[in-house]
Design a protein around this motif. Sequence first.
Motif, PDB file in Angstrom:
ATOM      1  N   TYR A  85      15.755  33.055   4.997  1.00  0.00           N
ATOM      2  CA  TYR A  85      16.843  33.206   4.589  1.00  0.00           C
ATOM      3  C   TYR A  85      16.902  35.076   4.548  1.00  0.00           C
ATOM      4  N   LEU A  86      15.495  35.461   4.076  1.00  0.00           N
ATOM      5  CA  LEU A  86      15.474  37.017   4.030  1.00  0.00           C
ATOM      6  C   LEU A  86      15.671  38.106   5.546  1.00  0.00           C
ATOM      7  N   ALA A  87      15.339  37.359   6.364  1.00  0.00           N
ATOM      8  CA  ALA A  87      16.049  38.144   7.599  1.00  0.00           C
ATOM      9  C   ALA A  87      17.545  37.167   8.074  1.00  0.00           C
ATOM     10  N   LYS A  88      18.480  35.943   7.634  1.00  0.00           N
ATOM     11  CA  LYS A  88      19.990  35.780   7.560  1.00  0.00           C
ATOM     12  C   LYS A  88      20.949  36.921   6.997  1.00  0.00           C
ATOM     13  N   ILE A  89      20.112  37.786   5.822  1.00  0.00           N
ATOM     14  CA  ILE A  89      20.633  38.258   5.136  1.00  0.00           C
ATOM     15  C   ILE A  89      20.599  39.767   5.565  1.00  0.00           C
ATOM     16  N   THR A  90      19.121  40.339   6.135  1.00  0.00           N
ATOM     17  CA  THR A  90      19.185  42.054   6.165  1.00  0.00           C
ATOM     18  C   THR A  90      19.867  41.686   7.394  1.00  0.00           C
ATOM     19  N   SER A  91      20.264  40.299   8.081  1.00  0.00           N
ATOM     20  CA  SER A  91      20.713  40.967   9.454  1.00  0.00           C
ATOM     21  C   SER A  91      22.319  40.927   9.275  1.00  0.00           C
TER      22      SER A  91
END
Length: 279
Positions: A85-91
């Motif tokens: 989830y954090l990777a998704k919002i970071t990208s």
Amino acid sequence: MGTPLGDFIRAKRDTIQPDSFGLPGRGRRRSPGLRRSDLATRAGISVEYLTRIEQGRDRNPSPGVLNAFADALDLDAAERIHLRYLAKITSGGCPGRARPVPPNRHVRPAVVETLRLLEPGVAFVTNRLGDVLAHTSGFELLMRDTGLMEGHPPNLTRFVFTDPRARTIFPDWDQVADERAFELWLGPSAETSEWFRAELAPVAGVEFTRRLNRHLPPPLVPLRVHHPVVEELRWHREKLELPKTDAQELVVLLPADDTTARSMDRLRRQSDRVLRAVG
């Protein structure tokens, strides 16, 4: 400036004592936890790349890198989901990106008729993801008390890696796990396999992710099934590839010894008695 993904990795790294991973201590340090070099080595990436991610200068690590971080940090299932989830919002989230189309799950009538002709044998139709798309009554009889058939649809790969019962049902669990991971590498398409791996990795954990991208097929050996009623059964497997447009295969399980054949006969008789009693 950091990112949610980089901040999480750095914070998690700081909470881990080196000795918990079998690494030597290094005396007093200004920062607690693992060094960047320790984590980079465990994840199989460079220290410079890890630094870029933690500092927010790289916002798009691949799914493989995320799996490597999850394994290296020994994340549990909830933490793995949170990491993605954090990777998704970071990208940036890619809200307009369409989800890859799942594989064809329609079984042609001619294939269903073939299964009917194989009764009361043990056979099923599957795809590379492990979906059980159609099966004989013999397969239902073999697997209905194992937990596999509780899925909607039943999925052999998901069962092997996420259901604790699978380690009892399959005494050679490592062999079966290697086979399922290798099937994912083969297809049905790169996009669909990547979609399924991304869905499964957070809940399956390191036993799944460490098997990804192995290009050598596991050895072909009889399949051992520890059945809850008739105990150990051994099967030879014949796999018949269906036309390419189907992206499916027909798998027939043949008793590997007389004990297995007799046990299946006993299981059928017990089932017939139950059905007559209910009727």
